[in-house]
Design an enzyme around this catalytic site. Structure first.
Site, PDB file in Angstrom:
ATOM      1  N   CYS A  54       0.814  -1.230   0.000  1.00  0.00           N
ATOM      2  CA  CYS A  54       0.000   0.000   0.000  1.00  0.00           C
ATOM      3  C   CYS A  54       0.845   1.277   0.000  1.00  0.00           C
ATOM      4  O   CYS A  54       0.361   2.340  -0.359  1.00  0.00           O
ATOM      5  CB  CYS A  54      -0.952   0.000   1.192  1.00  0.00           C
TER       6      CYS A  54
ATOM      7  N   HIS B  34      -3.342   7.381   2.551  1.00  0.00           N
ATOM      8  CA  HIS B  34      -3.709   6.073   1.992  1.00  0.00           C
ATOM      9  C   HIS B  34      -5.144   5.779   2.398  1.00  0.00           C
ATOM     10  O   HIS B  34      -5.532   5.981   3.551  1.00  0.00           O
ATOM     11  CB  HIS B  34      -2.761   5.007   2.545  1.00  0.00           C
TER      12      HIS B  34
ATOM     13  N   ASN C  27      -9.982  -0.060  -0.411  1.00  0.00           N
ATOM     14  CA  ASN C  27      -8.524   0.002  -0.350  1.00  0.00           C
ATOM     15  C   ASN C  27      -7.961  -0.552  -1.670  1.00  0.00           C
ATOM     16  O   ASN C  27      -8.046  -1.749  -1.921  1.00  0.00           O
ATOM     17  CB  ASN C  27      -8.034  -0.820   0.849  1.00  0.00           C
TER      18      ASN C  27
HETATM   19  O1  UT7 Z   1      -3.276  -0.801   3.914  1.00  0.00           O
HETATM   20  C1  UT7 Z   1      -3.318  -1.322   5.175  1.00  0.00           C
HETATM   21  C2  UT7 Z   1      -4.281  -2.433   5.026  1.00  0.00           C
HETATM   22  N1  UT7 Z   1      -5.140  -2.772   6.052  1.00  0.00           N
HETATM   23  C3  UT7 Z   1      -5.769  -1.981   6.921  1.00  0.00           C
HETATM   24  O2  UT7 Z   1      -5.575  -0.809   7.029  1.00  0.00           O
HETATM   25  C4  UT7 Z   1      -6.792  -2.644   7.770  1.00  0.00           C
HETATM   26  C5  UT7 Z   1      -6.643  -2.296   9.205  1.00  0.00           C
HETATM   27  N2  UT7 Z   1      -7.687  -2.895  10.018  1.00  0.00           N
HETATM   28  C6  UT7 Z   1      -8.979  -2.536   9.908  1.00  0.00           C
HETATM   29  O3  UT7 Z   1      -9.337  -1.705   9.080  1.00  0.00           O
HETATM   30  C7  UT7 Z   1      -9.968  -3.116  10.895  1.00  0.00           C
HETATM   31  O4  UT7 Z   1      -9.287  -3.830  11.883  1.00  0.00           O
HETATM   32  C8  UT7 Z   1     -11.031  -4.020  10.234  1.00  0.00           C
HETATM   33  C9  UT7 Z   1     -11.962  -3.180   9.393  1.00  0.00           C
HETATM   34  C10 UT7 Z   1     -10.354  -5.074   9.372  1.00  0.00           C
HETATM   35  C11 UT7 Z   1     -11.861  -4.708  11.309  1.00  0.00           C
HETATM   36  O5  UT7 Z   1     -12.439  -3.749  12.168  1.00  0.00           O
HETATM   37  P1  UT7 Z   1     -12.384  -3.949  13.745  1.00  0.00           P
HETATM   38  O6  UT7 Z   1     -13.160  -2.845  14.332  1.00  0.00           O
HETATM   39  O7  UT7 Z   1     -10.930  -4.072  14.117  1.00  0.00           O
HETATM   40  O8  UT7 Z   1     -13.177  -5.281  13.931  1.00  0.00           O
HETATM   41  P2  UT7 Z   1     -12.683  -6.670  14.569  1.00  0.00           P
HETATM   42  O9  UT7 Z   1     -11.671  -7.310  13.711  1.00  0.00           O
HETATM   43  O10 UT7 Z   1     -12.399  -6.457  16.009  1.00  0.00           O
HETATM   44  O11 UT7 Z   1     -14.022  -7.502  14.489  1.00  0.00           O
HETATM   45  C12 UT7 Z   1     -15.172  -7.160  15.248  1.00  0.00           C
HETATM   46  C13 UT7 Z   1     -16.236  -8.169  14.936  1.00  0.00           C
HETATM   47  C14 UT7 Z   1     -15.766  -9.620  15.040  1.00  0.00           C
HETATM   48  O12 UT7 Z   1     -16.826 -10.381  15.564  1.00  0.00           O
HETATM   49  P3  UT7 Z   1     -16.853 -10.821  17.122  1.00  0.00           P
HETATM   50  O13 UT7 Z   1     -15.595 -11.625  17.294  1.00  0.00           O
HETATM   51  O14 UT7 Z   1     -16.842  -9.519  17.879  1.00  0.00           O
HETATM   52  O15 UT7 Z   1     -18.114 -11.581  17.214  1.00  0.00           O
HETATM   53  C15 UT7 Z   1     -15.539 -10.004  13.611  1.00  0.00           C
HETATM   54  O16 UT7 Z   1     -15.680 -11.401  13.391  1.00  0.00           O
HETATM   55  O17 UT7 Z   1     -16.687  -8.004  13.595  1.00  0.00           O
HETATM   56  C16 UT7 Z   1     -16.617  -9.252  12.917  1.00  0.00           C
HETATM   57  N3  UT7 Z   1     -16.362  -8.996  11.507  1.00  0.00           N
HETATM   58  C17 UT7 Z   1     -17.331  -8.721  10.626  1.00  0.00           C
HETATM   59  N4  UT7 Z   1     -18.674  -8.627  10.763  1.00  0.00           N
HETATM   60  C18 UT7 Z   1     -19.380  -8.323   9.668  1.00  0.00           C
HETATM   61  C19 UT7 Z   1     -15.153  -8.980  10.865  1.00  0.00           C
HETATM   62  N5  UT7 Z   1     -15.346  -8.701   9.557  1.00  0.00           N
HETATM   63  C20 UT7 Z   1     -16.678  -8.531   9.400  1.00  0.00           C
HETATM   64  C21 UT7 Z   1     -17.490  -8.227   8.298  1.00  0.00           C
HETATM   65  N6  UT7 Z   1     -18.836  -8.120   8.484  1.00  0.00           N
HETATM   66  N7  UT7 Z   1     -16.980  -8.000   7.063  1.00  0.00           N
END
Ligand code: UT7
Length: 324
Positions: free
Chosen positions: A115, A251, A281
């Site tokens: 990225c 980004h 992204n």
């Molecule tokens: O260029 C750099 C590339 N990457 C990034 O910048 C990504 C950086 N990370 C992020 O943007 C965030 O961490 C995410 C968007 C990937 C995830 O957001 P979060 O607020 O950190 O959520 P989380 O991973 O803590 O997940 C919260 C809940 C989980 O469920 P439980 O365990 O609380 O029941 C996940 O399983 O949300 C669930 N979850 C989803 N639910 C619906 C994860 N993905 C999804 C989804 N739809 N697509």
């Protein structure tokens, strides 16, 4: 230090025609428009058509940048393509773009910094121009990330999209370009974080392409600190402060990360360019796509002080300050 300076002459972007909305994704994986918008700010992404490859997206963005500059390929002597999704393992996608644009002179090569690729590529082009190795470069960030996604993994497949953005950079004319140009850049990497965001395949390890794997929370945790680190570093080198910035072009990975960095740096939201809602992204394409949008709609104007920033797999991260 050289008194030579590299200016940005034009930018251009290209997004594939097909749009995939959050609602459409919610039909195939356990997710919802509400979750995706709340957690990321993403509403839709573009997906390359079958047979439409990274080099095609890159060529289209490159053509747009040349058109916006009133230049032809004869005027370019360096093509750098930042990509993580090359058409083939080799040759470099940049050489395919060179071929598609009908260029037989100069040089073309790829940069792989995921990225952060566009910021790395701009900095490389700036160095080539300042050292006299090149005079005018077409710098492109282009990705078909849809081809790397595990479409059953809701933690990653909702986050990425395809696209390309390009910039033409050239040696400043001392008389007409006065204070314009790339003022300072900072590039960083730390490979101890490689397994927080990677693709589980490759020619040497698995002899296959693989899929994106990410510990989203871990990436999120590091992102804001890394972004602010390089932004402050570039400001310090150039002698400017946050208050001097006209535009912050980060980004486009997650609106919450962008907002967090904006708050920590003290940059008001009206100075931040956001396009992640429209194309998700797009990795190395995200910064030039955001730039192309803000230049086309008249927000970024000649003389503005513009801070670019990116972070991604590796981890890699970097920032560049430009007097537009
Ligand atoms: O260029 C750099 C590339 N990457 C990034 O910048 C990504 C950086 N990370 C992020 O943007 C965030 O961490 C995410 C968007 C990937 C995830 O957001 P979060 O607020 O950190 O959520 P989380 O991973 O803590 O997940 C919260 C809940 C989980 O469920 P439980 O365990 O609380 O029941 C996940 O399983 O949300 C669930 N979850 C989803 N639910 C619906 C994860 N993905 C999804 C989804 N739809 N697509």
């Amino acid at each position: 230090m050289t008194d030579k300076r590299t200016i940005v002459r034009s930018v251009g972007g290209y997004l594939p025609a097909r749009i995939m909305t959050n609602e459409e994704l919610a039909k195939t994986v356990d997710t919802s428009d509400e979750w995706i918008v709340q957690r990321t700010g993403i509403r839709e992404r573009h997906i390359a058509a079958e047979g439409e490859n990274t080099s095609d997206l890159a060529t289209a963005a490159g053509r747009k940048a040349m058109e916006n500059a009133g230049l032809t390929i004869a005027d370019i002597d360096l093509i750098i393509v930042a990509t993580t999704t090359p058409d083939m393992t080799f040759p470099a996608t940049a050489t395919l773009v060179q071929h598609k644009l009908g260029m037989h002179h100069g040089m073309a090569f790829d940069i792989q910094a995921v990225c952060s690729g566009f910021v790395y590529a701009m900095t490389t082009a700036d160095s080539f121009i300042k050292t006299g190795l090149a005079r005018r470069a077409l710098v492109i960030g282009a990705e078909t990330f849809s081809r790397l996604l595990d479409w059953t993994d809701r933690g990653t497949c909702v986050l990425f999209g395809d696209g390309a953005g390009a910039a033409i950079v050239e040696l400043a004319d001392k008389d007409t370009d006065a204070k314009r140009g790339i003022l300072a850049s900072a590039l960083r990497s730390d490979g101890q974080h490689w397994n927080k965001l990677y693709v589980d395949g490759g020619p040497s390890s698995t002899m296959s392409v693989g899929h994106v794997r990410m510990e989203g929370k871990e990436v999120f945790k590091h992102a804001v600190g890394m972004i602010t680190d390089v932004v402050y570093s570039v400001l310090e080198t150039s002698g400017y402060t946050v208050a001097d910035l006209d535009w912050f072009v980060p980004h486009q990975a997650n609106k919450r990360i962008i907002d967090g960095a904006g708050v920590k740096l003290g940059i008001p939201p009206e100075k931040v360019v956001i396009t992640v809602d429209r194309h998700a992204n797009t990795s190395a394409a995200s910064v030039p796509l955001a730039l192309a949008t803000a230049v086309a709609d008249g927000r970024i104007k000649r003389g503005d002080l513009v801070m670019l920033e990116a972070m991604g797999g590796g981890f890699t991260w970097g920032a560049t300050l430009i007097r537009w």
